[in-house]
Design an enzyme around this catalytic site. Structure first.
Site, PDB file in Angstrom:
ATOM      1  N   HIS A  70      -4.533  -2.223  -3.777  1.00 27.02           N
ATOM      2  CA  HIS A  70      -4.971  -2.559  -2.414  1.00 27.02           C
ATOM      3  C   HIS A  70      -4.494  -3.946  -1.982  1.00 27.02           C
ATOM      4  O   HIS A  70      -4.657  -4.318  -0.828  1.00 27.02           O
ATOM      5  CB  HIS A  70      -6.498  -2.497  -2.311  1.00 27.02           C
ATOM      6  CG  HIS A  70      -7.178  -3.656  -2.954  1.00 27.02           C
ATOM      7  ND1 HIS A  70      -7.263  -3.798  -4.323  1.00 27.02           N
ATOM      8  CD2 HIS A  70      -7.765  -4.756  -2.424  1.00 27.02           C
ATOM      9  CE1 HIS A  70      -7.885  -4.930  -4.603  1.00 27.02           C
ATOM     10  NE2 HIS A  70      -8.208  -5.533  -3.465  1.00 27.02           N
ATOM     11  N   HIS A  85      -3.616  -8.369   1.625  1.00 27.54           N
ATOM     12  CA  HIS A  85      -4.812  -7.607   1.243  1.00 27.54           C
ATOM     13  C   HIS A  85      -4.971  -6.470   2.246  1.00 27.54           C
ATOM     14  O   HIS A  85      -5.360  -6.701   3.394  1.00 27.54           O
ATOM     15  CB  HIS A  85      -6.037  -8.531   1.259  1.00 27.54           C
ATOM     16  CG  HIS A  85      -7.231  -7.938   0.612  1.00 27.54           C
ATOM     17  ND1 HIS A  85      -8.000  -6.967   1.225  1.00 27.54           N
ATOM     18  CD2 HIS A  85      -7.788  -8.167  -0.603  1.00 27.54           C
ATOM     19  CE1 HIS A  85      -8.988  -6.640   0.412  1.00 27.54           C
ATOM     20  NE2 HIS A  85      -8.886  -7.350  -0.709  1.00 27.54           N
TER      21      HIS A  85
END
Length: 164
Positions: A70, A85
């Protein structure tokens, strides 16, 4: 002849950071997570993605691919350390909907595919699809200029300018 071989390499100090994904730029202060909005991890900007492809935003090296895919850490040629992110609270997906196309130690150029993700899964199962782009070593950088553009194209539009 040997002068060229042993010539000291010039240090890169300025780096343009391009959009890592197609989308809309959002101020970091508007990200609904205090870790990002209060710049606890560093200064930067966020992108609201319109597709699911994260590409290299600078020339540099991959320094971290999170096990859940992620997020990814990159070190630019000027030493700027950049965190991308994807979404908020996406660590809780434990990798669902993410595919990494690089690994730690890979050299990258602007536009190289890094991570693909399922925008629908992130939209349905997480707090937000907003994707913060953070200079994690902000204190080591002299100038961080944020872009004024709103709609960005991955690997084409500059979103940050960082000087060492």
């Amino acid at each position: 002849m040997f002068k060229k071989m042993f010539k000291k390499k010039e240090e890169v100090t300025d780096v343009s950071i391009h959009a890592p994904v197609n989308g809309i730029l959002i101020s970091l202060e508007d990200v609904p997570d205090p870790v990002f909005s209060q710049k606890m991890m560093g200064n930067g900007i966020a992108v609201k993605p319109t597709d699911g492809v994260i590409v290299a935003l600078v020339e540099g090296k991959v320094i971290q691919v999170f096990p859940t895919k992620h997020a990814i850490g990159i070190k630019a040629v000027n030493g700027a350390e950049i965190l991308i992110h994807i979404g908020l609270d996406t660590v809780n997906l434990e990798g669902e909907g993410f595919i990494a196309h690089v690994q730690e130690g890979n050299s990258i150029k602007v536009g190289d595919k890094l991570i693909t993700f399922d925008l629908d899964i992130i939209s349905e199962k997480t707090k937000s699809i907003l994707t913060p782009v953070i200079i994690t070593n902000t204190d080591d950088m002299e100038v961080i200029r944020l872009s004024e553009i709103k709609k960005v194209t991955a690997a084409q539009d500059e979103i940050l300018f960082v000087s060492k």
